[in-house]
Design an enzyme around this catalytic site. Structure first.
Site, short mmCIF file in Angstrom:
data_model
loop_
_atom_site.label_atom_id
_atom_site.label_comp_id
_atom_site.label_asym_id
_atom_site.label_seq_id
_atom_site.Cartn_x
_atom_site.Cartn_y
_atom_site.Cartn_z
N HIS A 19 0.90 -1.28 -0.28
CA HIS A 19 0.07 -0.07 0.23
C HIS A 19 0.69 1.13 0.14
O HIS A 19 0.49 2.29 -0.57
CB HIS A 19 -0.98 0.00 1.19
CG HIS A 19 -2.09 -1.16 0.96
ND1 HIS A 19 -2.65 -1.58 2.22
CD2 HIS A 19 -2.47 -1.56 -0.01
CE1 HIS A 19 -3.66 -2.32 1.67
NE2 HIS A 19 -3.55 -2.64 0.35
N HIS A 42 -8.29 -7.75 -7.88
CA HIS A 42 -8.77 -8.48 -6.52
C HIS A 42 -9.04 -7.58 -5.67
O HIS A 42 -8.04 -7.22 -4.77
CB HIS A 42 -7.75 -9.32 -6.03
CG HIS A 42 -7.08 -10.75 -7.12
ND1 HIS A 42 -6.54 -10.24 -8.30
CD2 HIS A 42 -7.74 -11.89 -7.30
CE1 HIS A 42 -6.53 -11.52 -9.07
NE2 HIS A 42 -7.07 -12.46 -8.59
N SER A 99 -6.84 -1.41 -1.11
CA SER A 99 -6.31 -0.76 -1.99
C SER A 99 -7.63 -0.10 -2.64
O SER A 99 -7.30 1.31 -3.22
CB SER A 99 -5.76 -1.70 -2.71
OG SER A 99 -6.49 -2.80 -3.10
N GLU A 117 -14.04 -8.10 -7.96
CA GLU A 117 -13.86 -8.98 -6.77
C GLU A 117 -15.14 -10.04 -6.79
O GLU A 117 -16.15 -9.83 -7.16
CB GLU A 117 -14.22 -8.19 -5.36
CG GLU A 117 -14.44 -9.16 -4.32
CD GLU A 117 -13.11 -9.86 -4.02
OE1 GLU A 117 -13.25 -11.01 -3.65
OE2 GLU A 117 -12.04 -9.06 -4.02
N ASP A 139 -14.34 -12.50 -12.45
CA ASP A 139 -12.87 -13.04 -12.30
C ASP A 139 -12.08 -11.56 -12.88
O ASP A 139 -12.44 -10.93 -13.72
CB ASP A 139 -12.61 -13.83 -13.26
CG ASP A 139 -11.20 -14.16 -13.38
OD1 ASP A 139 -10.57 -14.89 -12.49
OD2 ASP A 139 -10.54 -13.70 -14.23
N GLY A 140 -11.24 -11.04 -11.98
CA GLY A 140 -10.57 -10.05 -12.23
C GLY A 140 -9.56 -9.93 -13.50
O GLY A 140 -9.58 -9.03 -14.32
N ASP A 160 -3.40 -8.39 -7.44
CA ASP A 160 -3.11 -8.57 -6.10
C ASP A 160 -3.75 -10.02 -5.66
O ASP A 160 -4.92 -10.03 -4.80
CB ASP A 160 -3.60 -7.59 -5.12
CG ASP A 160 -3.19 -7.82 -3.58
OD1 ASP A 160 -2.40 -8.72 -3.30
OD2 ASP A 160 -3.99 -7.19 -2.77
#
Length: 259
Positions: A19, A42, A99, A117, A139-140, A160
């Site tokens: 971060h 994600h 994030s 997400e 799905d990202g 991520d």
């Protein structure tokens, strides 16, 4: 498999590393009067409570962001400190921004954000934070492939994964290569854990072969508890913004002081 819950790990040493770099990049990129796109594959729930039962059970934040703040290692003028202060002012002193909320702190009205997400409960929690981005319950990597190159083309993609499926280490390099071919000007940042069994090394070797000019930032820290396999955090950044290498070096010094 959708069993991973970041509430147990929010604010830990890996979050501090990831971060801090993310906040620095967004602060740098939004300082220029040009709109940008921000994407996450994600996203998680976006907001965490460091006094929750999950966080207290592991106590990982005490060796991460809380330790850095208590020891004066995270300066008050660091971009992450600003995001922390805003989140606490809005949600209470124990609040910690994931994030998505770090991004919200920096993004401007002219910027465009897309967050993916897949976990139903995490997505519902993300939705509850309000309409600050385009949210995708999917799905990202599918989202990123569908949207890239985004509009505006200038921007940043954070990847991520939880890595709860070991096959992620095999599939991530190919997924990133596909996205980078479509969006060759995008800043693409991948977080990964440093594990005692070194299963991340093959993934990094493949990524370095494909992207030899990328920035690889790695920091070490003590395992959160006995038997815990993660002993460090890594960020692999394609098309790193100017000055990011210096920031990564400063963070390396901070983590050495925390060991």
């Amino acid at each position: 498999m959708l069993s991973y819950q970041h509430a147990y790990h929010a604010g830990n040493a890996a979050d501090l590393h990831k971060h801090a770099l993310l906040a620095w990049m967004l602060d740098y990129m939004t300082a220029k009067p040009k709109p940008l796109s921000y994407l996450e594959t994600h996203a998680g729930r976006g907001l965490y409570a460091l006094d929750s039962a999950e966080a207290r059970r592991t106590g990982e934040a005490a060796q991460g962001v809380l330790r850095a703040e208590a020891d004066g290692l995270l300066s008050q003028d660091h971009p992450l400190a600003g995001a922390l202060a805003e989140t606490r002012a809005l949600h209470g002193p124990a609040a910690y921004p994931g994030s998505p909320l770090i991004a919200r702190h920096f993004l401007r009205p002219e910027d465009n954000a897309h967050l993916a997400e897949l976990h139903p409960a995490e997505f519902a929690a993300l939705e509850s934070l309000g309409p600050f981005a385009h949210l995708h319950h999917r799905d990202g990597f599918e989202m990123a492939n569908a949207l890239c190159p985004p509009e505006p083309r200038r921007g940043l993609l954070l990847i991520d994964p939880s890595y709860e499926v070991k096959r992620d280490y095999e599939t991530v390099p190919g997924a990133i290569a596909k996205i980078a071919r479509k969006w060759n000007v995008g800043v693409i940042a991948l977080w990964y854990p440093l594990l005692e069994d070194a299963r991340h090394e093959k993934m990094l070797t493949s990524l370095m072969q494909d992207f030899p000019d990328a920035l690889r930032s790695e920091v070490g820290f003590r395992p959160a508890r006995k038997g815990h396999g993660m002993s460090g955090s890594g960020m692999f950044v394609i098309n790193p913004p100017y000055g990011l290498a210096d920031e990564a070096a400063r963070l390396g010094e901070m983590f050495r002081a925390m060991r």
